[in-house]
Design a protein around this motif. Sequence first.
Motif, PDB file in Angstrom:
ATOM      1  N   LYS A 343       0.851  -1.182   0.000  1.00 20.46           N
ATOM      2  CA  LYS A 343       0.000   0.000   0.000  1.00 20.46           C
ATOM      3  C   LYS A 343       0.895   1.243   0.000  1.00 20.46           C
ATOM      4  CE  LYS A 343      -3.868  -2.079   2.529  1.00 20.46           C
ATOM      5  NZ  LYS A 343      -4.682  -2.010   3.773  1.00 20.46           N
ATOM      6  N   THR A 344       0.390   2.329  -0.570  1.00 22.80           N
ATOM      7  CA  THR A 344       1.175   3.569  -0.596  1.00 22.80           C
ATOM      8  C   THR A 344       0.321   4.754  -0.182  1.00 22.80           C
ATOM      9  OG1 THR A 344       0.663   4.013  -2.925  1.00 22.80           O
ATOM     10  CG2 THR A 344       2.657   2.729  -2.453  1.00 22.80           C
ATOM     11  N   LEU A 345       0.995   5.770   0.287  1.00 23.90           N
ATOM     12  CA  LEU A 345       0.412   7.098   0.510  1.00 23.90           C
ATOM     13  C   LEU A 345       1.245   8.098  -0.271  1.00 23.90           C
ATOM     14  CD1 LEU A 345      -0.277   7.255   4.375  1.00 23.90           C
ATOM     15  CD2 LEU A 345      -1.979   7.071   2.549  1.00 23.90           C
ATOM     16  N   THR A 346       0.608   9.118  -0.801  1.00 24.71           N
ATOM     17  CA  THR A 346       1.330  10.189  -1.483  1.00 24.71           C
ATOM     18  C   THR A 346       1.094  11.494  -0.742  1.00 24.71           C
ATOM     19  OG1 THR A 346       1.158   9.087  -3.625  1.00 24.71           O
ATOM     20  CG2 THR A 346       1.627  11.447  -3.644  1.00 24.71           C
ATOM     21  N   VAL A 347       2.181  12.109  -0.302  1.00 25.59           N
ATOM     22  CA  VAL A 347       2.112  13.392   0.422  1.00 25.59           C
ATOM     23  C   VAL A 347       3.055  14.358  -0.287  1.00 25.59           C
ATOM     24  CG1 VAL A 347       2.300  14.542   2.654  1.00 25.59           C
ATOM     25  CG2 VAL A 347       1.763  12.088   2.571  1.00 25.59           C
ATOM     26  N   PRO A 348       2.555  15.166  -1.228  1.00 25.55           N
ATOM     27  CA  PRO A 348       3.434  16.091  -1.953  1.00 25.55           C
ATOM     28  C   PRO A 348       4.028  17.137  -1.015  1.00 25.55           C
ATOM     29  CG  PRO A 348       1.313  15.829  -3.062  1.00 25.55           C
ATOM     30  CD  PRO A 348       1.161  15.221  -1.708  1.00 25.55           C
ATOM     31  N   ILE A 349       5.275  17.549  -1.296  1.00 19.51           N
ATOM     32  CA  ILE A 349       5.923  18.547  -0.435  1.00 19.51           C
ATOM     33  C   ILE A 349       6.068  19.897  -1.123  1.00 19.51           C
ATOM     34  CG2 ILE A 349       7.176  16.732   0.805  1.00 19.51           C
ATOM     35  CD1 ILE A 349       9.737  17.781  -0.642  1.00 19.51           C
ATOM     36  N   SER A 350       5.557  20.058  -2.332  1.00 16.73           N
ATOM     37  CA  SER A 350       5.763  21.317  -3.063  1.00 16.73           C
ATOM     38  C   SER A 350       5.204  22.518  -2.308  1.00 16.73           C
ATOM     39  CB  SER A 350       5.116  21.225  -4.449  1.00 16.73           C
ATOM     40  OG  SER A 350       5.763  20.249  -5.230  1.00 16.73           O
ATOM     41  N   GLN A 351       3.994  22.387  -1.784  1.00 17.00           N
ATOM     42  CA  GLN A 351       3.384  23.531  -1.098  1.00 17.00           C
ATOM     43  C   GLN A 351       4.112  23.895   0.190  1.00 17.00           C
ATOM     44  OE1 GLN A 351      -0.890  23.367  -0.696  1.00 17.00           O
ATOM     45  NE2 GLN A 351      -0.929  24.938   0.907  1.00 17.00           N
ATOM     46  N   PRO A 352       4.349  22.932   1.113  1.00 11.36           N
ATOM     47  CA  PRO A 352       5.087  23.324   2.328  1.00 11.36           C
ATOM     48  C   PRO A 352       6.502  23.799   2.024  1.00 11.36           C
ATOM     49  CG  PRO A 352       4.712  20.945   2.273  1.00 11.36           C
ATOM     50  CD  PRO A 352       3.863  21.542   1.213  1.00 11.36           C
ATOM     51  N   PHE A 353       7.122  23.249   0.993  1.00  8.40           N
ATOM     52  CA  PHE A 353       8.456  23.694   0.599  1.00  8.40           C
ATOM     53  C   PHE A 353       8.413  25.147   0.144  1.00  8.40           C
ATOM     54  CE2 PHE A 353      11.530  23.956  -3.088  1.00  8.40           C
ATOM     55  CZ  PHE A 353      12.652  24.179  -2.298  1.00  8.40           C
ATOM     56  N   GLY A 354       7.435  25.482  -0.680  1.00 10.84           N
ATOM     57  CA  GLY A 354       7.288  26.870  -1.140  1.00 10.84           C
ATOM     58  C   GLY A 354       7.042  27.829  -0.002  1.00 10.84           C
ATOM     59  N   THR A 355       6.194  27.421   0.941  1.00  9.35           N
ATOM     60  CA  THR A 355       5.880  28.284   2.089  1.00  9.35           C
ATOM     61  C   THR A 355       7.118  28.529   2.949  1.00  9.35           C
ATOM     62  OG1 THR A 355       3.602  27.461   2.125  1.00  9.35           O
ATOM     63  CG2 THR A 355       4.427  28.519   4.142  1.00  9.35           C
ATOM     64  N   LEU A 356       7.856  27.468   3.239  1.00 12.35           N
ATOM     65  CA  LEU A 356       9.061  27.609   4.069  1.00 12.35           C
ATOM     66  C   LEU A 356      10.108  28.480   3.365  1.00 12.35           C
ATOM     67  CD1 LEU A 356       9.574  24.056   5.595  1.00 12.35           C
ATOM     68  CD2 LEU A 356       9.341  26.175   6.879  1.00 12.35           C
ATOM     69  N   LYS A 357      10.234  28.284   2.083  1.00 13.04           N
ATOM     70  CA  LYS A 357      11.205  29.074   1.326  1.00 13.04           C
ATOM     71  C   LYS A 357      10.838  30.557   1.371  1.00 13.04           C
ATOM     72  CE  LYS A 357      11.428  28.447  -3.161  1.00 13.04           C
ATOM     73  NZ  LYS A 357      11.733  27.910  -4.509  1.00 13.04           N
ATOM     74  N   GLU A 358       9.555  30.856   1.228  1.00 10.16           N
ATOM     75  CA  GLU A 358       9.099  32.255   1.293  1.00 10.16           C
ATOM     76  C   GLU A 358       9.361  32.863   2.667  1.00 10.16           C
ATOM     77  OE1 GLU A 358       5.026  32.407   0.211  1.00 10.16           O
ATOM     78  OE2 GLU A 358       5.355  31.588  -1.802  1.00 10.16           O
ATOM     79  N   GLU A 359       9.061  32.104   3.723  1.00  8.75           N
ATOM     80  CA  GLU A 359       9.254  32.625   5.080  1.00  8.75           C
ATOM     81  C   GLU A 359      10.737  32.853   5.372  1.00  8.75           C
ATOM     82  OE1 GLU A 359       6.915  33.688   7.108  1.00  8.75           O
ATOM     83  OE2 GLU A 359       5.448  33.163   5.575  1.00  8.75           O
ATOM     84  N   LEU A 360      11.584  31.945   4.898  1.00 10.52           N
ATOM     85  CA  LEU A 360      13.022  32.150   5.081  1.00 10.52           C
ATOM     86  C   LEU A 360      13.511  33.375   4.310  1.00 10.52           C
ATOM     87  CD1 LEU A 360      14.579  28.559   4.981  1.00 10.52           C
ATOM     88  CD2 LEU A 360      14.837  30.233   6.805  1.00 10.52           C
ATOM     89  N   GLN A 361      12.971  33.565   3.123  1.00  6.90           N
ATOM     90  CA  GLN A 361      13.378  34.716   2.313  1.00  6.90           C
ATOM     91  C   GLN A 361      13.006  36.026   3.009  1.00  6.90           C
ATOM     92  OE1 GLN A 361      12.535  34.307  -1.812  1.00  6.90           O
ATOM     93  NE2 GLN A 361      12.910  36.452  -2.306  1.00  6.90           N
TER      94      GLN A 361
END
Length: 546
Positions: A343-361
Amino acid sequence: MKIALAQINPTIGDLSGNALKIEEFFAKARDQGAKLVVFPELSLCGYPPRDLLLRRDFLAEMRETYVKLRRKLKGAAVILGLACQQAEDPLLPLLNTAVCFKDGEEIARYAKNLLPSYDVYDEPRYFEGPQRVSVFKLDGWALGLTICEDIWNLPGFTPYRYRFDPVSTLAQEGAQVVVNISASPFHVGKGELRKRLLSLQAQKNNVFILYCNQVGANDHLIFDGHSLAFHPQGNLLAEARDFEETVLVFDLDQEPVLQPVSQRREESLLKALVLGVKDYFRKTGFKGALVGLSGGIDSSVTAAIAQKALGAAQVLGVLMPSPYTSRESVEDAQKLAQNLGLKTLTVPISQPFGTLKEELQKALGKEPKGLTQENLQARLRGNILMALANEFGYLVLNTGNKSELAVGYCTLYGDTCGAISVLGDVIKTDVYALAREINREGEIIPERVLEKPPSAELRPGQKDEDDLPPYRLLDQVVRGFVEEGQTFEELVDRGLPEETVREVLRRLRIEEYKRWQFPPTLRVSPQAFGYGWRYPIAQRFFFHRQ
């Protein structure tokens, strides 16, 4: 005399459970006509018990369990292992003990003399060796007892020589049969090494050698069993299967008894890792595993091993695609899971990655640099895996390999997370060999996974060899330096490029702090990182020429 070598898989600290297992295997051996049944080193408590040996209550319960067991086992002689306090003073170091008893009466007792303190061994922390042996009679034969390291004292088989030699001393005192109860950890090639050692000891001392080894895995150590017996002429008399519990029954003066064993290097390596994962979960009580599936070779091999060890229903694959994850990688991960029945689960990280990158910037006043962004993705994936572990009550399997760990090509608190590292002692080229072994009878790992260049896919178009030497060179340096103890000059003299060797050894030295924080690693080589690799972090001895 008909003899049984009972290679069992004890659980450390489970004194009553181990005693029941000894009773069970004793009965099997006695029913096959054995007059002597031999069990492994510290078989009553399991090896290695480590600091359980510092607890008075543990030692007292072991002593009580032994006394009860000795009264129960009737009809054949028994040799087994336990840890004992010294009768003259319980505050003296313990004795790693082999006892022989029959029908409730103790016949002989022996304390291990040679106590290793190299690699994963730490026995002088708990035990002392009395530097003496004794010979006793059983069914007309003169027997001598030894324990594990006692039999390894020949040139070229240990990092150093011992002054006292128990085997030759027993032979001089008239022993015809030397029994060695052992808990000898596996590494690739160990089976043939043991055969050579035991054959030499038998010939050198003109004695029968009976060698009973523990099987199973305890934490990072894997024990392959593969118990053996040799004739005084050095001929193989009996051989037990590897990586399984078994009773090997044979007679000293009859034809050899040979059980089937692994024939290929990759076969034994795969069996070892499967057993390591299986026993880690069984003995800790955890039921399921999480594996992050990237579509790459390391996670594919780890997932296949987990499925073999635990069954498909107990392994959950997690896909965590990022903006840089290729369509092919997602397809390969899905195909692997389908082939394994996971069985698999898919949890994309694009959105949290974008948010963290923006906050760091915002905080930095500039865009985070490339390495920061790459490690953000790895740590997001680590967070997701650990969150799912909490949710399901599973353990995360770390998928990193030894080559990358050697040079620190990993992210702390990201792809270094996990309860145990399955491939952390497997160099990259051997990971590919394992994949081919897994696919030996049909495609499990998609062929494209074996063919495409390895990549962390943390930036556009990234390939591992953009940041590392080619694995065919990197692996030779890691194997030569870490596993074989070669120096910078010796590696260069072998024909390896000087700059490559210098860079690998530089990175190996400065990345030690990462390895100190890595999960326990299943040991399958002569020198693994982890418990047996004890280099300081803050040090200025340079492995490479300045």
